[in-house]
Design an enzyme around this catalytic site. Sequence first.
Site, PDB file in Angstrom:
ATOM      1  N   GLU A  50      -1.957   3.905   5.827  1.00  0.00           N
ATOM      2  CA  GLU A  50      -3.368   4.106   5.495  1.00  0.00           C
ATOM      3  C   GLU A  50      -3.957   2.941   4.704  1.00  0.00           C
ATOM      4  OE1 GLU A  50      -1.008   6.356   5.101  1.00  0.00           O
ATOM      5  OE2 GLU A  50      -1.611   8.235   6.058  1.00  0.00           O
ATOM      6  N   PHE A 112      -0.839  22.571  -0.366  1.00  0.00           N
ATOM      7  CA  PHE A 112      -0.064  21.489   0.242  1.00  0.00           C
ATOM      8  C   PHE A 112      -0.968  20.304   0.587  1.00  0.00           C
ATOM      9  CE2 PHE A 112       1.700  19.554   4.199  1.00  0.00           C
ATOM     10  CZ  PHE A 112       2.831  18.977   3.611  1.00  0.00           C
ATOM     11  N   GLN A 113      -0.591  19.138   0.115  1.00  0.00           N
ATOM     12  CA  GLN A 113      -1.305  17.884   0.349  1.00  0.00           C
ATOM     13  C   GLN A 113      -2.722  17.899  -0.229  1.00  0.00           C
ATOM     14  OE1 GLN A 113      -0.809  16.671   4.506  1.00  0.00           O
ATOM     15  NE2 GLN A 113       1.106  15.652   3.956  1.00  0.00           N
ATOM     16  N   LYS A 162     -10.974  20.774   5.530  1.00  0.00           N
ATOM     17  CA  LYS A 162     -10.681  21.078   6.934  1.00  0.00           C
ATOM     18  C   LYS A 162     -11.588  22.174   7.479  1.00  0.00           C
ATOM     19  CE  LYS A 162      -7.062  21.981  10.270  1.00  0.00           C
ATOM     20  NZ  LYS A 162      -5.635  21.878  10.573  1.00  0.00           N
ATOM     21  N   MET A 478       3.646 -17.637  -6.941  1.00  0.00           N
ATOM     22  CA  MET A 478       2.823 -17.760  -8.134  1.00  0.00           C
ATOM     23  C   MET A 478       3.541 -17.190  -9.355  1.00  0.00           C
ATOM     24  SD  MET A 478       0.058 -19.234  -8.976  1.00  0.00           S
ATOM     25  CE  MET A 478      -1.202 -19.340  -7.698  1.00  0.00           C
TER      26      MET A 478
END
Length: 588
Positions: A50, A112-113, A162, A478
């Site tokens: 993502e 959940f999630q 949802k 760096m």
Amino acid sequence: MQISGAEILVRCLQEEGVEFVFGYPGGAVLEIYDAIFRQDKFKHVLVRHEQAAVHAADAFSRSSDKVGVALVTSGPGATNAVTGIATAYLDSIPLVVISGQVATPAIGLDAFQEVDMVGITRPCVKHNFLVKDVNDLAATIKKAFYIAQSGRPGPVVVDIPKDVTQHRAEFHYPDSVHIRSYVPATRGHSGQIKKAVNLLLEAKRPFIYVGGGAVQGRAEAEVTELVRMLGVPCTNTLMGLGAYPGSDSQFLGMPGMHGTYEANMAMQHCDVLVAVGARFDDRVISVPSHFLSRPKKIIHIDVDPSSISKRVKADIPIVGDVKLVLRDMLEQLKQSGGKPDAAALAQWWKQVEAWRGHNCLLYTPSDELIKPQAVVQTLYEVTGGQAIVTSDVGQHQMWAAQYYKFDRPKQWLNSGGLGTMGFGLPAAIGAQLANPNAQVACITGEGSIQMNIQELSTAKQYHTPVKVLALNNRYLGMVRQWQEFFYGTRYSESYMDALPDFVKIAEAYGHIGFKVENPSDVEPVLREAFSDKLKERLVFIDFRTDQSENVFPMIQNGKGLDEMDLPPHMRDIQQVPFENNRDYGNMC
């Protein structure tokens, strides 16, 4: 006729003319993905992480004049996107990021999630929304696109539960948006512009400092006309590269921590500074008190009033769209009939050329070791200076900014504000999709590329023939440079002892891979990579570069613009007062 929330979202994206949605499916957004499956107006690009979805959407926007769109699911999908959102926020990139959320009855119950996406992203978005009613969805999407691209651009998150994607409503997409508390500035104050014009005409040592706001505001034509009309030197920041042509003689190179000697000295010693869409951040001017230790008048043009006088007080603040402000300034300059002080300007240029004469970007070439600077210079020659270049973060990023002369805006795509490793490859994919006929090169390091190397799979699936140039010195470059300078060469965890075979990795994903170890092979391999034969293929080139090379000039934290660590050939410059009109340097 009523349609589902998911179908409403898809219709909204179509109304906005979206071409690509970069995303990754999951349970909370399956209704949306089902609606996407049943339409053909825009394409979905399935990334492998993502974070990469947001970087690709970000670069799609940076390399075009369109809003980038990313779609992620709830929970880890949403949190994985946060680095990309913060990257876009720090660089003011217009994005709309749609995240799935658990159903509204489950919000706040540790479902959940479930994560509080609005709360998590509040510090790193221009605005965010949680849509709880399907009847509000279309108007919210319209607002999201408007906010993302108006005023100072930035990312907007729309979190959609949802059940909202499942509920049904009539579809109506608003023609326009009115948000009472949000009215971006457009035209600058004419009185302030007149003061700025008069100050510029009186200046003895004027300098123009151009930032990313000029790139986002598409003000390149106005910047160029102003610089040439006045005949003054100018600089583009890291984010402003391309706003004024990098190959032009009035351009002094980039300012700041790894800016050129001449740009930094001119910034420090000018008497009138015009800042155009630039924000005086710490990597440009370092310490404000030292920067202001040399008296100067500052004209600051920015669309965002909160950026003006944030670190450095502006004498003439001008809030407005930089393109429109510059147009008004040019018009007033022409109407005034005034001319800059030619004698003073000639003396100023004499000093600038003396600084430039030191050739601060000179490096020692080698027949045995590949110099990273030489790779970038060769890329510039092979591509005729026309490539869109993405970069990750580190030494390779600075060499890319220093040695590739960007002549147009939106040609250089880089995470300047957040400094995000892993940006380069997904950004190159987004840029290639936005510019299918362009040459796109990703300059990266062996550390950065491994942070999103899985996107080689995305590149294969969507046939994006970018060229990946890994400047591989086996160190986090760096970090190693700072450890050499400031930590007694104690290279704590900066050496990568177990690197993969990048050629085999590229081949495993179905691409072409080269390993280059000899300086004499740099140009032939680059020419082959960009040849017609490999035009349609992703080519990954692993350049084994000199491990000891450092980026110069460099300004240490706490030092001023005229207190640079200089390359070896400049370390005998004598410190002479500028007022004597002789060279003014600093022993380091």
